[in-house]
Design a protein around this motif. Structure first.
Motif, PDB file in Angstrom:
ATOM      1  N   ASN A   1       1.205   6.947   7.108  1.00 35.61           N
ATOM      2  CA  ASN A   1       1.465   5.504   7.127  1.00 35.61           C
ATOM      3  C   ASN A   1       2.199   5.049   5.865  1.00 35.61           C
ATOM      4  N   LEU A   2       3.271   5.767   5.536  1.00 33.75           N
ATOM      5  CA  LEU A   2       4.095   5.423   4.380  1.00 33.75           C
ATOM      6  C   LEU A   2       5.450   4.901   4.851  1.00 33.75           C
ATOM      7  N   TYR A   3       5.944   3.899   4.153  1.00 32.96           N
ATOM      8  CA  TYR A   3       7.289   3.406   4.444  1.00 32.96           C
ATOM      9  C   TYR A   3       8.323   4.347   3.811  1.00 32.96           C
ATOM     10  N   ARG A   4       9.460   4.481   4.465  1.00 29.04           N
ATOM     11  CA  ARG A   4      10.547   5.257   3.874  1.00 29.04           C
ATOM     12  C   ARG A   4      11.149   4.496   2.700  1.00 29.04           C
ATOM     13  N   ASP A   5      11.760   5.263   1.804  1.00 35.91           N
ATOM     14  CA  ASP A   5      12.363   4.637   0.631  1.00 35.91           C
ATOM     15  C   ASP A   5      13.514   3.709   0.996  1.00 35.91           C
TER      16      ASP A   5
ATOM     17  N   LYS B   1      13.142  15.604  -9.624  1.00 33.83           N
ATOM     18  CA  LYS B   1      13.898  15.657  -8.373  1.00 33.83           C
ATOM     19  C   LYS B   1      13.080  16.313  -7.266  1.00 33.83           C
ATOM     20  N   ASP B   2      12.423  17.433  -7.567  1.00 35.56           N
ATOM     21  CA  ASP B   2      11.606  18.117  -6.563  1.00 35.56           C
ATOM     22  C   ASP B   2      10.415  17.256  -6.134  1.00 35.56           C
ATOM     23  N   ILE B   3       9.822  16.548  -7.074  1.00 33.65           N
ATOM     24  CA  ILE B   3       8.679  15.701  -6.742  1.00 33.65           C
ATOM     25  C   ILE B   3       9.118  14.534  -5.864  1.00 33.65           C
ATOM     26  N   MET B   4      10.247  13.924  -6.192  1.00 35.90           N
ATOM     27  CA  MET B   4      10.748  12.816  -5.389  1.00 35.90           C
ATOM     28  C   MET B   4      11.063  13.271  -3.965  1.00 35.90           C
ATOM     29  N   MET B   5      11.642  14.428  -3.823  1.00 33.68           N
ATOM     30  CA  MET B   5      11.963  14.943  -2.495  1.00 33.68           C
ATOM     31  C   MET B   5      10.703  15.229  -1.689  1.00 33.68           C
ATOM     32  N   ALA B   6       9.683  15.772  -2.339  1.00 32.86           N
ATOM     33  CA  ALA B   6       8.436  16.071  -1.631  1.00 32.86           C
ATOM     34  C   ALA B   6       7.762  14.799  -1.135  1.00 32.86           C
TER      35      ALA B   6
ATOM     36  N   ALA C   1       7.246  13.477   2.794  1.00 28.37           N
ATOM     37  CA  ALA C   1       5.922  13.105   3.283  1.00 28.37           C
ATOM     38  C   ALA C   1       5.918  11.715   3.900  1.00 28.37           C
ATOM     39  N   ALA C   2       6.801  10.833   3.423  1.00 32.57           N
ATOM     40  CA  ALA C   2       6.857   9.484   3.981  1.00 32.57           C
ATOM     41  C   ALA C   2       7.346   9.479   5.413  1.00 32.57           C
ATOM     42  N   VAL C   3       8.088  10.510   5.798  1.00 34.46           N
ATOM     43  CA  VAL C   3       8.582  10.592   7.175  1.00 34.46           C
ATOM     44  C   VAL C   3       7.432  10.844   8.147  1.00 34.46           C
TER      45      VAL C   3
ATOM     46  N   SER D   1       0.832  -1.203   0.000  1.00 33.68           N
ATOM     47  CA  SER D   1       0.000   0.000   0.000  1.00 33.68           C
ATOM     48  C   SER D   1       0.868   1.255   0.000  1.00 33.68           C
ATOM     49  N   SER D   2       1.921   1.242   0.780  1.00 29.55           N
ATOM     50  CA  SER D   2       2.829   2.381   0.806  1.00 29.55           C
ATOM     51  C   SER D   2       3.495   2.586  -0.549  1.00 29.55           C
TER      52      SER D   2
END
Length: 845
Positions: A562-566, A546-551, A555-557, A483-484
């Protein structure tokens, strides 16, 4: 109806529509052929180089609806031909088309449906107000006045309307609000699945088609998201043609429509539907020819790609570096000033409702697991377990149970950002999120089925609850991870869909004139696979990725999403699990001995799969407490003939009728059996009862109490037989003072006995003898009036418990009490007089 269409769509206008559609398809075909070669290049390159990405922890079912049907039931449909409502049987197969039959018997016989509806592009509505608002928007020059009645009247108050901007509208209604909610969920599921008509497993045709549509619209200055990207490719192309053709046809025809406002709206919808059908027929044939021509060249193109892949990649990188030098400075400036300040707000608007929806999916799955565990603990047995697992296997495709999950995502709102980034509506993202939620639910269910089946085969079913719990915990952990991953990918794609068109629109005036000179850097042999327009978009995408990936990473933090970190990557956590994905789907009804009825149905295409009857995902919808009312096609009067009556009145009448029948049955049960061998009659034969009505004065009445006492004596009944008296039960009945009148005769006394209430009396032998004497005198004075009711039979000398007096239960005695017929009004002087009665029961032995 036909006259309206033919009069406004003559041969000249139909020819104009054909020419316009052919021209659009010719332009689109050129773009599609170019994008087909590019998509083939990307597919072969991905196949050779391989791709990364996270590995799914849950298993994926290849064909989850094999051998299934979605729904069948009955509702009322409005027929525009005769302006009447008719009952129709609805059958929804696993392709989510809506088939309307005249009756269930017609479907069972395998007849063709009256109407077949493909729901792509439709909206399911539940109110006439919302429908009229959309109608008014479709006809800017013909608007309904505030408070005006629509041309269709739903008498039940629970309408269901399928609205389309171009095609024919469909009107239904049901009897209750509960039915309306369930039907609305079913219709929304049909729309949702039909809109998702582009197969994702086609790695060449689908990307080629979507890119061709996007570039074709951008060439006309339309960069934003498009909410009519719905259905199969021919349907999308028809929507694309109608997007420009529809306003032109409307401007030509609407000013010439005559009649009242409602009639003009109705006629325009008929004309619009005829135009859409003509365009759809044309796009279907031309698209099939276009795909066939491209597929015929796929073999030679594929061979060239595999031979020259290294040179193609090198040439592409060289040209891309030149493009980056031109585009990146301008793109970074736009990114800093117009996009970066809004990325977090866009992401937040996407994440909150989407995360709540996926959390609800987890909760729904968990609740189903709890029910299965309860069944195991309560000793439900294998057959019950099989039924629960059969229902669980189709949980993801149950529109009613999944509705709570879908509603969470429908709260997604991009208000304030739509105009800035040219987002037509959030429906594109809502539909995509709902499809992903359904896929994750089915993956979780399928994984649980395979794990449970594996555990049962290895350990047996001695401890079903414990095995179920272990499998549930494993699946929930895998679901949380998948799900994450799915949500993060969805957020990235949604941000790109919002931002990239905006950046392309901003960069087009300065960069588009410079692009043709870069074509000279590409070898002619490679020019078919390397297009400058696509490479330009890739450079823009890289600038903002790059900006989208960072955002998304930041948010995962935040734990609330309820998101897992990369950095957390689960690989080979269950290496043997994916081997189970090759196993066939488990038939739980057969495994646990729950034999469900099988057998062929009449339609070979809809009802027969491997010799079995298709299993239905959703059960028949009907009002609670009301039997199945729609077994045939019943005609409902037209709008002008239907009385103003609420559906609840209909249900309340049936409920009152059912209650009256139950009360009548209850009374009959209280009376006991009416056969000669009934217990009550046998008891009456043993201990016969004689009822005697005796008047008393006010003085005597005050001294009498309700009581049953044993006594000795005898009485002569009507047939002359002398019976012994063992018990005497007395009951006092009084009437209000206002009804008391003169007491001049026994007949007048009996009139007051019939309307009086019960009071207490004294049961002594002297009072009984006095009452019998007064009764005999009354009979002698007026033989026309019957004053006693006696039920007598043989009895033994043993005492019996006191019996409750009820005149309605003594009909078998042959005597009738005056109290059962109402007051007696035969006075000696012709006057109506009522007195206080005393009702006496004499038990004989």
């Amino acid at each position: 109806m036909g006259d309206v269409v033919s009069s406004h769509l003559d041969e000249d206008r139909r020819e104009m529509i054909t020419v316009r559609t052919r021209q659009w398809m010719k332009e689109f075909g050129q773009v599609y052929e170019q994008q087909y070669a590019v998509a083939l290049f990307n597919s072969v390159r991905f196949e050779i180089e391989g791709g990364g990405g996270t590995q799914s922890q849950l298993l994926h079912r290849k064909d989850p609806l094999a051998g299934r049907t979605i729904f069948s039931g009955s509702l009322f449909q409005y027929l525009e031909e005769n302006r009447k409502w008719r009952n129709r049987f609805v059958f929804v197969p696993n392709d989510y088309t809506i088939n309307l039959y005249e009756s269930k018997a017609a479907h069972d016989r395998g007849l063709h449906p009256k109407v077949t509806i493909n729901c792509a592009g439709y909206k399911a509505l539940t109110s006439m107000e919302e429908y009229m608002e959309l109608i008014n928007k479709s006809l800017p020059g013909v608007k309904a006045k505030v408070g005006s009645n629509p041309f269709i009247k739903c008498e039940t108050g629970f309408p269901l309307i399928l609205w389309h901007p171009y095609a024919r509208h469909h009107y239904f209604c049901v009897m209750t609000e509960k039915e309306q909610k369930k039907w609305h969920a079913v219709l929304q599921d049909c729309v949702r699945d039909s809109n998702n008509g582009l197969p994702e497993n086609c790695t060449v045709k689908t990307p080629a088609f979507t890119d061709a549509v996007r570039l074709h619209r951008q060439a006309r200055g339309q960069y934003g998201t498009w909410d009519m990207m719905c259905g199969t490719p021919p349907q999308i192309l028809a929507n694309l043609v109608m997007e420009s053709l529809h306003p032109d046809i409307r401007n030509m025809i609407v000013p010439r429509l005559k009649g009242k406002m409602q009639q003009r709206q109705k006629n325009w919808m008929l004309i619009s539907d005829a135009v859409y059908k003509q365009v759809l027929f044309q796009t279907t044939g031309q698209y099939e020819a276009l795909v066939e021509a491209c597929e015929a060249q796929r073999g030679p193109l594929d061979a060239r790609l595999r031979t020259d892949m290294d040179q193609l990649i090198t040439s592409k990188e060289h040209v891309s570096s030149k493009l980056r030098a031109l585009v990146l400075p301008k793109a970074e400036q736009i990114l800093r000033t117009n996009i970066q300040p809004y990325i977090n707000s866009i992401l937040e608007a996407l994440m909150d409702p989407t995360s709540r929806g996926f959390a609800e999916v987890r909760d729904v799955f968990f609740r189903e697991m709890v029910e299965i565990s309860k069944n195991s603990l309560n000793g439900g047995g294998k057959e019950k377990m099989g039924e629960n697992m059969e229902r669980l296997s189709m949980l993801a495709f149950h529109p009613v149970k999944m509705q709570s999950c879908y509603e969470k995502v429908e709260e997604l709102n991009l208000e304030g950002l739509q105009q800035r980034f040219d987002v037509s509506s959030p429906s594109v993202f809502i539909s995509r999120a709902q499809i992903l939620m359904r896929e994750q639910m089915d993956n979780a269910v399928y994984t649980f089925e395979q794990l449970l089946n594996q555990s049962l085969e290895a350990q047996g079913d001695s401890d079903m609850c414990k095995i179920t719990q272990r499998c549930q915990d494993r699946v929930l952990k895998k679901y949380d991870y998948d799900s994450s991953s799915v949500r993060k990918k969805f957020f990235r794609e949604a941000l790109l869909q919002i931002i990239i068109p905006y950046m392309l629109q901003q960069l087009a005036p300065s960069c588009s004139p410079e692009l043709p000179r870069f074509k000279e850097l590409i070898f002619e042999d490679f020019s078919r696979f390397l297009l400058i327009e696509n490479m330009f978009e890739e450079v823009v995408l890289q600038s903002v990725s790059k900006d989208i990936m960072m955002a998304v990473k930041e948010a995962a933090v935040q734990r609330r999403h309820n998101l897992y970190r990369d950095s957390i990557i689960l690989t080979n956590s269950d290496p043997n699990l994916h081997l189970l994905g090759e196993n066939p789907q488990v038939d739980w009804a057969t495994k646990f001995g729950g034999d469900e009825p099988e057998g062929p149905v009449s339609s070979a295409d809809e009802g027969r799969v491997f010799g079995r009857r298709r299993k239905q995902v959703v059960s028949m919808i009907q009002p609670d407490g009301v039997p199945l009312p729609y077994e045939s096609c019943l005609e409902v009067p037209g709008v002008e003939l239907i009385p103003e009556e609420d559906a609840e009145m209909f249900l309340s009448k049936e409920e009152d009728q059912l209650e009256n029948e139950e009360d009548q049955l209850g009374k009959e049960e209280d009376l006991g059996p009416k056969s000669p061998d009934s217990v009550n009659e046998i008891r009456d034969l043993i201990n016969p009862v004689v009822e005697v009505v005796v008047p008393v004065s006010k003085v005597e009445q005050s001294e009498i109490t309700n009581k049953t006492e044993a006594t000795t004596g005898s009485i002569t009944v009507e047939d002359g037989v002398k019976e012994d008296v063992t018990h005497v039960t007395t009951v006092v009945e009084t009437v209000p003072k206002g009804s008391l009148q003169e007491k001049t005769s026994p007949q007048a006394i009996l009139q007051q006995l019939a309307a009086s209430k019960k009071q207490e009396v004294d049961k002594d032998e002297a009072a009984i003898q006095n009452a019998i004497e007064k009764l005999e005198i009354a009979v002698q004075e007026d033989e026309s009036e019957q004053i006693t009711e006696i039920s007598a039979a043989e009895s033994d000398n043993e005492s019996s418990p006191p019996l409750v007096t009820d005149s309605s239960s003594r009909e078998d005695s042959g005597f009738q009490s005056p109290t059962s017929e109402g007051p007696v009004t035969n006075g000696l002087n012709g006057e109506e007089k009522i007195v206080d009665p005393i009702e006496v029961e004499v038990v004989l032995s």
